[in-house]
Design a protein around this motif. Structure first.
Motif, mmCIF file in Angstrom:
data_model
loop_
_atom_site.group_PDB
_atom_site.id
_atom_site.type_symbol
_atom_site.label_atom_id
_atom_site.label_comp_id
_atom_site.label_asym_id
_atom_site.label_seq_id
_atom_site.Cartn_x
_atom_site.Cartn_y
_atom_site.Cartn_z
ATOM 1 N N ALA A 157 0.856 -1.189 0.000
ATOM 2 C CA ALA A 157 0.000 0.000 0.000
ATOM 3 C C ALA A 157 0.889 1.235 0.000
ATOM 4 N N THR A 159 2.275 4.852 0.439
ATOM 5 C CA THR A 159 2.049 5.966 1.391
ATOM 6 C C THR A 159 3.039 7.101 1.112
ATOM 7 N N LYS A 243 -7.004 2.806 0.021
ATOM 8 C CA LYS A 243 -6.184 2.291 1.127
ATOM 9 C C LYS A 243 -6.986 1.322 1.985
ATOM 10 N N GLN A 339 -4.528 7.429 5.612
ATOM 11 C CA GLN A 339 -3.608 6.288 5.733
ATOM 12 C C GLN A 339 -3.702 5.667 7.124
#
Ligand code: M6R
Length: 366
Positions: A157, A159, A243, A339
């Motif tokens: 994922a 970020t 996310k 996030q």
């Protein structure tokens, strides 16, 4: 090398202030009100005569490109189109020799983004890549490249790759605006100073944890979640939803707040959490009315608001905050909240945060 963090993703979330500082270093000059990317191989006259900019990207990088549309059109007054690379490839796109194509890619190896960039190039566009991985294929093939300087990203994922892309996009908008004569030095100084302040502000936000644990505890067994944002926070709503889907396996949908009435409002009942991005900005009142509409239908409201906004507190079940910052900066800070929200829900559920099922870090096949 998780440096004491439970997951790489959490480490990478916490690294963002330092990586954004790296991305700005040596490029931003607040005094001059300008940005220096070094030699990029684009003639200044050509930049002045651009007819449009076309971004191509996938996934999270695509949302960075969508934020770019808002910033660049506003500061550099040039039309910006944003395409999913997989869509661009099979259209017959309108490209001229005065088009700047900007592929955005963390890995620099995403098959669709590479193919879209090659196609734009064949049609006569010049390409400027925004990449993280040094000497990746996209970085090498483009005429120019601006590296995001995020360092290796291990979590599937994305970020820190995203927030550094946003930092680059802001710098690029200023760079273009200054060269095209649409942005004066004074305005540029203000924007660049605000950008410089981001790492310090973000660092403070990262210490907050209790509220996310509270959300995880209360919402991790829901089936679906709606994310609403408007203006340059619409892409951030989509990124927040992405996310959540990726790491917690909860279905989530990002939607333009102004479109709520045109369909998704039918979903709202007491079981649907709605995440609304409603900091103080030019569309604040508009998005505030979405809060009222969701509340009237007993939806569960998680709002992201400007610190100290008591009006929002009257409606929302949970309030997450960002400091009062200029509009250009709001996506950068808001996404960190998105996030952390996704991370804590996933961690509470116990999913494999760094290696979510079915996903690969780099999608090198079509
Ligand atoms: O390496 P890229 O930036 O080209 O990758 C694009 C997407 O595959 C990527 O952003 C993906 O959506 C991430 N898993 C998002 O967290």
């Amino acid at each position: 090398e998780k440096q004491g963090y439970k997951h790489f993703m959490l480490k990478e979330i916490h690294e963002q202030p330092a990586r954004i500082t790296d991305a700005l270093r040596g490029r931003v000059s607040v005094d001059r009100g300008d940005v220096d990317f070094g030699e990029m191989g684009f003639d200044e006259e050509w930049i002045k005569g651009l007819d449009k900019i076309v971004f191509v990207a996938c996934g999270t990088s695509y949302y960075a490109a969508q934020v770019a549309k808002y910033t660049i059109e506003e500061l550099a007054r040039v039309p910006v189109e944003v395409d999913l690379a997989s869509e661009f490839r099979y259209r017959n796109p309108l490209i001229t020799e005065n088009t700047l194509c900007i592929p955005v890619s963390q890995s620099g190896e995403t098959a669709d983004t590479l193919a879209a960039m090659r196609q734009a190039s064949e049609l006569g566009a010049k390409c400027l890549a925004i990449c993280n991985v040094i000497e990746s294929t996209i970085a090498r093939e483009a005429e120019g490249v601006v590296y995001t300087q995020a360092g290796p990203e291990i979590g599937v994922a994305s970020t820190k790759a995203f927030t550094t892309q946003l930092a680059v996009v802001s710098m690029l908008a200023v760079w273009l605006g200054r060269r095209r004569g649409t942005l004066d030095a004074e305005e540029a100084r203000e924007i660049l100073q605000a950008l410089r302040d981001v790492p310090g502000t973000m660092d403070k936000m990262l210490h907050e944890k209790a509220i996310y644990k509270h959300i995880a505890y209360n919402y991790s067994d829901v089936n679906s979640c709606l994310y609403l944002g408007r203006g340059n926070l619409y892409p951030i709503a989509c990124e927040g939803a992405l996310k959540l889907k990726e790491i917690s396996y909860i279905h989530a949908e990002g939607y333009a707040a102004g479109e709520m009435k045109h369909g998704p409002i039918a979903l709202i009942d007491e079981n649907l959490p709605v995440v609304i991005l409603v900091p103080k900005n030019r569309v604040y009142e508009k998005v505030f009315s979405n809060l009222e509409e969701v509340k009237a239908r007993q939806g569960q409201l998680i709002a992201l608001a400007t610190e100290g906004d008591n009006g929002v507190r009257d409606f929302a079940d949970v309030v997450l905050e960002i400091p009062d910052v200029p509009e250009y900066i709001q996506p950068l800070l808001s996404v960190v909240v998105m996030q952390l929200l996704a991370y804590h829900v996933a961690d509470f559920k116990g999913t494999d945060v760094d290696q979510p099922r079915n996903l690969a870090k780099s999608v090198t096949v079509e």
